[in-house]
Structure formats: structure tokens, C-alpha cells
Scaffold this motif. Structure first.
Motif, PDB file in Angstrom:
ATOM      1  N   GLY A 162       0.808  -1.223   0.000  1.00 20.25           N
ATOM      2  CA  GLY A 162       0.000   0.000   0.000  1.00 20.25           C
ATOM      3  C   GLY A 162       0.834   1.264   0.000  1.00 20.25           C
ATOM      4  O   GLY A 162       0.405   2.304   0.479  1.00 20.25           O
ATOM      5  N   PHE A 169      -4.199   2.536  -2.100  1.00 20.98           N
ATOM      6  CA  PHE A 169      -3.585   3.150  -0.913  1.00 20.98           C
ATOM      7  C   PHE A 169      -4.324   4.415  -0.486  1.00 20.98           C
ATOM      8  O   PHE A 169      -3.859   5.175   0.346  1.00 20.98           O
ATOM      9  N   ARG A 227      -5.305   4.561   3.295  1.00 23.60           N
ATOM     10  CA  ARG A 227      -4.118   4.871   4.125  1.00 23.60           C
ATOM     11  C   ARG A 227      -3.869   6.371   4.163  1.00 23.60           C
ATOM     12  O   ARG A 227      -3.612   6.946   5.237  1.00 23.60           O
ATOM     13  N   TYR A 265       0.254  -0.994   7.823  1.00 23.10           N
ATOM     14  CA  TYR A 265       0.071   0.456   7.870  1.00 23.10           C
ATOM     15  C   TYR A 265       0.437   1.006   9.250  1.00 23.10           C
ATOM     16  O   TYR A 265      -0.432   1.494   9.987  1.00 23.10           O
TER      17      TYR A 265
END
Length: 691
Positions: A146, A371, A374, A408
Motif C-alpha cells: 500500500g 492506498f 491509508r 500500515y
């Protein structure tokens, strides 16, 4: 490993890690000191078994402290939670971030997935292998991390009393050590430099320095931020899980305990702030990303000054039914790829008579090339806290789970901090905003399993089982998490509720098209000039998006829409409208918003092999069509990459159709999509391509 209770004992460090999370054992049945009283008291029943949902966090506790999970530690966890060892072993071995075999405390995960593959992941992998030896111990290839806007990327996870994480992106080989030194001198300089750089990152509040100088965290600012220790938040960040079993999730955002060199294989550099992933940052036309790069993600006051919590106040004013009505009239549909109307999902959950209801925010975005969630969590975490609160208020959920990818670390740290601060300010808890409704959020950290992004697999993962999808019906709105009505939305879907309530459903629906309202976040990566997350109104064309992102770095060969489960688009099809209905009509899919650009320097056959390998690895193995089909698909692609034959093409089609028709979840049903579109639309493996 013996899958029965054995005489294996946990080490003192393992026991301490587990007890720090679960609390000290109260009886000999739980692994404590045996007493005569234990023989007169039976331990079991629902109360003992109801702690099963703590299995995944308990495994994390050991893995974070030691780096792997021994037989003694697993046995001890099983006694504490009344879980059969065979089942706990099945869970521990389900996730790629766990190991049941000894390994170093520090493990480097080198991404080899699509976006990184297109930008030199093979060279990083070769370099890493030259420095660290074969994969398996101190490093391992990884599916998408990600971090696609910084491809090629890598992530180092460091176990210890203060676990840490280091992100490498773009990953580059570290300079070779000189003389007899081990590089520490250079690394010290690097650490100081990091400190200076990270001071510019308001998210430096996430503690990205650890070994930095005094000035490293002082620039993080914000009353809600601690400094110096490389951690964020004054409180544990364990969510609503209870203080006795709190984990300091916020520590995962820092580099505490890391070797200052950042590892012997890759060069360390400061992790850029979240807004670096948003080339449009600061553009006043943005809706979902408008605060990223504008506010300090650690500061609730900053968030409020930019309109934060206006939507929740409006929600309270119009009531739960009014919120659902606004969401229905806005036309909002899920942004995870299925495009199911969000308002209908909320309405169905709210009507269920069975209680309690649960809210699950799916932040396990594992589709290669995705992504965006995130970036929202790192750059505007309070927006998600507010959006989850509104969703819970509308659907009658007293508790919500935020399930975030274990890959993450910075997002986990920032969300933990935001939840703590919101709770301390009365925006979560027993009486939210003094309005008489209760809601709290608990973070659950994933451990590396793509399938846990499926809405029912995520329930099993939270409940302490292998993250395998469930058969439907019953649907989650009827029987979801813990068998109760549950509403599941991903991060992007939830934050769309804020502009709906702030500006009204009619204004929201005026943007986009009739079938796809509002704006959409697109994750642009691959061989493109300006990779990142872009926000455009639905209806913009792919050509417009590519123009905005600077276009391909070479001659455009193809664009993969929707990620590994999506489909390819040719250079002559760039005028396809980026809407759910538009991409469907064009024979592809919008999916979760992945736009992977591939120029003529990329070997498409290699990309297809990587897609097939990904699905083979990530299949949970529960149903035969997917478990066997993904293996057969990869085998056929290997043969085709050596010598294309009509027989293997026909076999691929047959296997792909079987997976699509008979798999029980979206993974198997979509595993053939990209390969099929590459063959049919791009002519990959055709005689002309082969020559």
C-alpha cells in the motif's frame, strides 16, 4: 509443532507480553500458579469462551515482542483464552506477518507486487538477496504494502519491548559499508537528518524518528502530541478494548528500537508526510482530501477549525432516520468495488430487532495498487472517527471496530491517537457530545491476509478465527459480527457521509453522474510521472486523470483498472468515463479505484504471472474452485510465457470460468478477470505478441 496442549512453557518475555495484554492469570487453569482451590473450581462455559476474539491481538502481542510465536507462547495463549491449540495454530499460520518458526526480531518485507514490479522491484529484491541472503528469515518478498506512490517499497518490522516499523520508499540499496565500521556513523547522520525532515511532517506526531535529535519531534506541534520518544498520544490507543488488555498501538507509528542504519540492505530516508501522496493537496475544489496537508493530523482543534464535527452536529439535529434518508437520497454507493447503495445497507441494519448492532470499518485495503484509505487515515484521521460516529448513530451501533492492515504502522498510530483524543474530549464514549448516545471504537490490526478485506472474512478475523469468508445468506445486516446485525463500510465510503450531511444530499448528488454520485479517489501508480491519490468527480475520463497525473513515463502500453481483480484498458480506450456504469459498459471495472499505468518498458506477461501468483498465495483455500483454480491458472501462465499455445489459452478460459461461477467469494470470482482482459483486449500471448 504439536497441536495439543503440551508441556511447552512460554519464556518470561513471552509471558510478560501476553500478560501485559490480557492481564495476569487468575487461576492455574489459565496458566497461573496452581493452587488447591483450582481443583475445586471449574473454568469453562460461555464466559471463558467469549474471550476468543482476543486471540488475534494476543498473537500480535507475542509477535511484536519476540518476532515470532513459539509453541509455549501459543499454548499459554490457548489456556488463557480457552482456545484449542489446533485452532490457534490454524489462525497463527493464516497470516503472513506471523511466524511460528524462529526468526530475527527485525524482518524486512520487500514488496514485489504490481506497482513496485513496474518500477524496479526485481532490482531491489536482487540487491536485498545479495546483502541478506535467500528470503525466509531476515527478509521476505511481500504482496502489496500500500505504498504504491513510492514504489518500489519495503517495510521493516522490528520486534521488541517497543516494536517499531521503518518504511522504505522508494527503496534503494544502502551504500556499502566502508572499512571496519558497520555503517553506524553514516546512520547517525541519517537519523539527525530524519529528525529535521520529519519536523516538517505534522504527522511526525506519529513518532517517526525515535533516534532523532531533540528537534526531531518538536516540530510535530499540536497539544495532542507527545514528543521525544518517537511515539504519539499520551494514552494507549487500544480503543474500547479495556485498559487491562491495552496495547500501545501508537508505538507502531515510530521507529523506536530500530537500528539507526535502517537495515543493511536498503538506504534509509525520512518518510514523507501524508500530503506527499496527494499531488492535488491544497486544491480548494477537493472534497474528501481537502484537509490533507492543511490540518495537523494530530490536532483535533485543527480539524474542528476546518469544519470538523459539523456533520455530526447536523446528524444529531436531524436524527438517525434523517441521516439514513440523506444518505439514501445522495445516491452514495460503496467505494470498495461492489458499489452497493450505502443508505440501503444502513437502513437494513437499523431495522433489525436483534441487538447489539455493530459497525465495522474495513481499512484492510489490500488490493494491489490501492492506498487511498491509508492516505486519509494518515492525513485526516479525525474525519474517519467522525464518519464512523455518524454511521453508528444512524444504525444504532454502540461499538465499532476499525480493522486496519498490519502493514500500515503510521495509519494505525494516527488513528489510535485520534480515537484517544476524541474519547478524552467527549466525542466518543458513553455520552457522545452530551447527546445521550454511546459509541466507541476499537482498533483491530490485521496481520497480512488479502482475503480479510472481504466483509465476512473480516468478521472471522475479529472473532479470532481464520479469516475465511462465510457463505451468504445470511447477510451481514442480519447476522454479521458475533452473529449480530452489522454494517460494514470502507474508509472512503464513510468519509463521503461528511459532505453529504454538511452540504445536503441534493448538493452532493449534483456532482458526478446519475448512477455514480459525488467524487472518487483514484490510486494512480506504475510508470506514471506523478503517482498518488487523485480526487475527481465521477464522470471524468481516464484520459483526464492521466493528463492530471503527468501521463505515462514512456509509450503507454495499457492501464489496469481496479487492481489485480480488475481489467486492462488499451491506449485507444482512454475516453472511458470513470464511473461504475461507464467502466462496466466498457467491459472493465472501477473496483476500488486502482489505476495502474504500464508503459512499453513493462513486461506484461510478467505482470500477469505476478497477478496469478498473488491470487494463488492469497486464496484462503476454503473452496476447491479457488484453491485449485488459482494454482492451475499460474501453471498455465508459466507455460504460456515460455511458449504460447491455443490449448493453454483454452485451459485458462475453462479454469477462469469455473472460478468465476463456483467460488464462494470475490477473490476466486475475480482471479481470472485481469488475465482474461489481457488476452482478449491486449492480445497478450497472441502469435504477434509471442514473436
Amino acid at each position: 509443532m504439536d497441536l495439543r496442549f503440551s508441556d511447552a512453557e512460554p519464556s518470561a518475555e513471552e509471558r510478560a507480553a501476553i500478560d501485559a495484554f490480557l492481564g495476569a492469570p487468575t487461576t492455574g487453569w489459565e496458566g497461573g500458579i496452581r493452587s488447591d482451590g483450582d481443583l475445586r473450581v471449574a473454568v469453562g462455559g460461555h464466559e471463558a469462551r467469549d474471550r476468543r476474539d482476543l486471540l488475534l491481538p494476543a498473537l500480535h502481542a507475542v509477535n511484536d515482542r519476540i518476532g515470532w510465536i513459539s509453541e509455549g507462547a501459543l499454548d499459554y495463549i490457548c489456556r488463557r483464552l480457552t482456545v484449542p491449540p489446533a485452532e490457534a495454530y490454524g489462525v497463527a499460520t493464516f497470516y503472513s506477518l506471523f511466524s511460528t518458526k524462529p526468526r530475527p526480531a527485525r524482518v524486512l518485507h520487500v514488496c514485489t507486487d504490481l506497482a513496485c514490479q513496474a518500477r524496479g522491484a526485481d532490482a531491489v529484491r536482487r540487491s536485498t538477496e545479495e546483502r541478506l541472503g535467500p528470503p525466509g528469515m531476515s527478509w521476505q518478498p511481500s504482496p502489496c504494502l500500500g505504498l504504491c506512490e513510492r514504489a518500489p517499497a519495503a517495510l521493516a518490522l522490528q520486534a521488541g519491548e517497543f516494536p517499531g516499523a521503518t518504511v522504505y520508499g522508494p527503496a534503494e540499496p544502502a551504500p556499502a559499508p566502508t572499512g571496519g565500521a558497520n555503517g553506524s556513523g553514516a546512520a547517525n547522520g541519517s537519523g539527525a537528518a530524519n529528525g529535521a525532515d520529519q519536523a516538517h511532517d505534522v504527522g511526525g506526531a506519529a513518532g517517526t524518528s525515535g533516534t532523532g535529535t531533540t528537534g526531531t519531534t518538536s516540530g510535530a506541534g499540536g497539544a495532542d502530541t507527545t514528543s521525544g520518544a518517537g511515539t504519539i498520544g499520551a494514552t494507549s490507543g487500544a480503543g474500547a478494548g479495556g485498559a487491562g488488555r491495552a496495547q500501545d498501538l501508537s508505538r507502531l507509528g515510530g521507529l523506536s528500537g530500530m537500528d539507526a542504519t535502517g537495515g543493511p540492505a536498503l538506504a534509509e530516508r525520512a518518510e514523507p508526510p501524508a500530503e506527499h501522496a496527494v499531488p492535488q493537496a491544497g486544491d480548494p475544489s477537493l472534497v474528501l482530501l481537502r484537509r490533507v496537508g492543511i490540518v495537523d493530523p494530530a490536532s483535533l482543534d485543527d480539524y474542528r477549525a476546518e469544519g470538523g464535527y459539523a456533520a455530526l452536529r447536523e446528524a444529531v439535529r436531524i436524527g438517525p432516520a434523517g441521516v439514513i434518508r440523506e444518505v439514501l437520497e445522495s445516491g452514495l454507493v460503496g467505494r470498495g468495488g461492489a458499489a452497493f447503495p450505502t443508505g440501503r445497507k444502513w437502513e437494513a441494519t437499523a431495522r433489525q430487532l436483534d441487538h447489539p448492532h455493530y459497525l465495522v470499518c474495513n481499512a484492510d485495503e489490500s488490493e494491489p495498487g490501492t492506498f487511498k484509505d491509508r492516505v486519509i487515515m494518515e492525513g485526516d484521521p479525525y474525519a474517519l472517527v467522525e464518519a464512523m460516529t455518524i454511521a453508528a448513530y444512524a444504525t444504532g451501533c454502540p461499538k465499532g471496530y476499525l480493522y486496519i492492515r498490519g502493514e500500515y504502522p503510521r495509519a494505525i498510530g494516527r488513528m489510535a491517537h485520534a480515537i484517544d483524543v476524541a474519547r478524552a474530549r467527549g466525542l466518543l464514549g458513553a455520552d457522545v457530545m452530551g447527546q445521550g448516545f454511546a459509541f466507541d471504537i476499537e482498533i483491530r490490526r490485521g496481520a497480512g491476509a488479502y482475503i480479510c478485506g472481504e466483509e465476512t472474512a473480516i468478521f472471522n478475523s475479529i472473532e479470532g478465527f481464520r479469516g475465511e469468508p462465510r457463505s451468504k445468506p445470511p447477510f451481514p445486516v442480519e447476522k454479521g459480527l458475533f452473529g449480530k446485525p452489522t454494517v460494514v463500510n470502507n474508509v472512503e465510503t464513510l468519509v463521503n457521509v461528511l459532505p453529504i450531511l454538511a452540504g445536503g444530499a441534493a448538493a452532493y448528488a449534483a456532482t458526478g453522474t446519475e448512477g455514480s454520485t459525488g467524487t472518487k479517489l483514484f490510486c494512480v501508480s506504475g510508470t506514471v510521472a506523478k503517482p498518488g491519490v487523485y480526487e475527481l468527480p465521477f464522470g471524468a475520463t481516464l484520459r483526464e486523470l492521466l493528463t492530471l497525473s503527468g501521463g505515462a513515463t514512456g509509450t503507454l502500453r495499457a492501464v489496469l483498472l481496479g487492481g489485480a481483480a480488475g481489467g486492462f484498458v488499451r491506449p485507444d480506450e482512454l475516453d472511458v468515463p470513470l464511473t461504475f456504469e461507464g467502466t462496466r459498459a466498457a467491459g472493465t471495472t472501477l473496483g476500488s479505484g486502482v489505476v495502474l499505468v504500464l508503459d512499453d518498458s513493462v513486461d506484461l506477461a510478467h505482470i500477469l504471472l505476478r497477478i496469478a501468483e498473488f491470487f494463488r498465495d492469497e486464496s484462503c483455500g476454503q473452496c476447491v474452485p479457488c484453491r485449485v483454480g488459482t494454482v492451475r491458472q499460474e501453471e498455465a501462465l508459466h507455460r504460456l510465457s515460455r511458449r504460447p499455445t491455443a490449448g493453454d489459452i483454452a485451459l485458462l478460459r475453462e479454469v477462469g470460468q469455473a472460478m468465476r461461477d463456483a467460488s464462494i467469494c470475490g477473490l476466486g470470482q475475480t482471479a481470472w478477470n485481469a488475465v482474461e482482459s489481457a488476452i482478449d483486449r491486449l492480445g497478450v500471448f497472441s502469435p504477434s505478441e509471442a514473436s
